[in-house]
Design an enzyme around this catalytic site. Structure first.
Site, PDB file in Angstrom:
ATOM      1  N   CYS A 137      -1.328   4.521   0.088  1.00 32.06           N
ATOM      2  CA  CYS A 137      -1.044   4.428   1.153  1.00 32.06           C
ATOM      3  C   CYS A 137       0.741   3.536   1.118  1.00 32.06           C
ATOM      4  O   CYS A 137       0.632   2.609   0.832  1.00 32.06           O
ATOM      5  CB  CYS A 137      -1.740   3.756   1.724  1.00 32.06           C
ATOM      6  SG  CYS A 137      -1.880   2.521   3.629  1.00 32.06           S
ATOM      7  N   CYS A 140       1.524   0.933   3.720  1.00 33.33           N
ATOM      8  CA  CYS A 140       0.745  -0.546   2.665  1.00 33.33           C
ATOM      9  C   CYS A 140       1.494  -0.996   1.634  1.00 33.33           C
ATOM     10  O   CYS A 140       1.861  -2.418   1.449  1.00 33.33           O
ATOM     11  CB  CYS A 140      -1.376  -0.200   2.589  1.00 33.33           C
ATOM     12  SG  CYS A 140      -1.476   0.888   3.944  1.00 33.33           S
ATOM     13  N   ASP A 141       2.085  -0.468   0.911  1.00 29.96           N
ATOM     14  CA  ASP A 141       2.252  -0.786  -0.529  1.00 29.96           C
ATOM     15  C   ASP A 141       3.389  -0.500  -1.014  1.00 29.96           C
ATOM     16  O   ASP A 141       3.712  -1.105  -1.708  1.00 29.96           O
ATOM     17  CB  ASP A 141       1.486  -0.396  -1.490  1.00 29.96           C
ATOM     18  CG  ASP A 141      -0.288  -0.786  -1.643  1.00 29.96           C
ATOM     19  OD1 ASP A 141      -0.704  -1.422  -0.547  1.00 29.96           O
ATOM     20  OD2 ASP A 141      -0.827   0.491  -2.067  1.00 29.96           O
TER      21      ASP A 141
END
Length: 315
Positions: A137, A140-141
């Site tokens: 992701c 997300c990261d």
């Protein structure tokens, strides 16, 4: 003989969607029963730090965040249990679901929040460096790789979107593409080709990953003609998988309307499915956003709809 019990509200899955549904259903005195599923806490338990969920200004460990949500749900009376549901019978009401231990649960309403699992290449190194350079992701990261060099695996629209997003954060983005072309739409291809930070490595496969204290690079092989190949190491700080997700909906496919990939189809922007009293929340019904905050919001909506549905049964 199988043991059977009854509940007004059964929640299947324990990520942000499932736990949020349990919080709202608990506060509505529905006495929900929640089964955590094959991965307690969902995909966020594979993430080291979550920085984009509201309410955590300094960020939060993914496992801690899921523990916080679980404790909040338990505070309002949710009965949270480890284990999976392995069979569903939605042929008549109340619906019956069977656990991996053989317990049958009759449910007046069901909230499905089973999530989706990211597809991986199947390399042992992917698990080894999970949370230490390997991610599924970018949204997300990606923040953790500012001004660093990363690679994205995949050649479709999702891979292109991830690469473009990462190019706004990272100094360099490689796309590792198995085929000699991108499968993405024309507009996404153009955006990738016009982005100076993105370099597409066509006809490449990843053989493995390496690094002493976290990910340091990838072992690649480039196909050259019918028989020749070139093997080399590519130094990178992050390795992002973008080859798709598989929704965890197999036990429901006989009863619910799913799309061609397996995501649960919901009605008119609501968490309602084609069956009365069955609702879907989170990534099992979301092929687009796949974010914790979106999943939590859909869990809230599913619980509110379940409450309204149960109230209608009582006149």
């Amino acid at each position: 003989m199988m043991t059977r019990e009854h509940t007004r509200c059964l929640i299947v899955g324990s990520g942000p969607a499932g736990y949020t549904a349990a919080i709202y259903a608990g506060r509505a005195n529905l006495n929900p029963v929640l089964y955590c599923g094959m991965q307690t806490g969902g995909q966020l338990t594979q993430t080291t730090e979550v920085e984009n969920f509201p309410g955590y200004p300094q960020g939060v460990d993914g496992n801690q965040m899921m523990l916080d949500l679980r404790q909040q749900a338990e505070r309002f009376g949710a009965d949270i249990r480890d284990g999976e549901l392995v069979k569903a019978d939605f042929s008549k009401k109340p619906y019956v679901l069977t656990t991996d231990r053989g317990l049958e649960i009759e449910a007046e309403s069901v909230i499905i929040a089973t999530g989706a699992s990211a597809k991986y290449l199947g390399l042992p190194d992917e698990e080894k460096y999970s949370g230490q350079g390997v991610s599924a992701c970018a949204t997300c990261d990606g923040f953790f790789y500012r001004k660093k060099v990363v690679a994205v695996v995949g050649g479709g629209d999702t891979a292109c979107e991830e690469a473009i997003y990462l190019s706004g954060l990272c100094s360099k983005v490689y796309m590792i593409v198995r085929k000699p072309y991108l499968r993405a739409s024309d507009v996404m291809k153009r955006r990738v080709e016009q982005n100076e930070k993105i370099e597409v490595l066509y006809e490449h496969n990843t053989l493995g990953l390496y690094g002493e204290n976290g990910l340091e690079g990838a072992h690649l092989v480039k196909r050259m003609g019918q028989t020749d190949e070139q093997r080399y190491d590519l130094p990178i700080d992050g390795f992002f998988l973008a080859i798709g997700h598989k929704p965890n909906t197999d036990i429901f496919k006989e009863w619910l309307d799913l799309d061609e990939v397996g995501y649960i189809k919901t009605l008119d922007g609501t968490p309602k499915t084609n069956l009365e009293g069955v609702f879907a929340a989170g990534d099992c019904a979301d092929s687009v956003y796949r974010q914790a905050v979106v999943a939590a919001g859909s869990g809230c909506k599913a619980a509110l709809e379940a409450e309204r549905y149960l109230a209608s049964l009582n006149g």
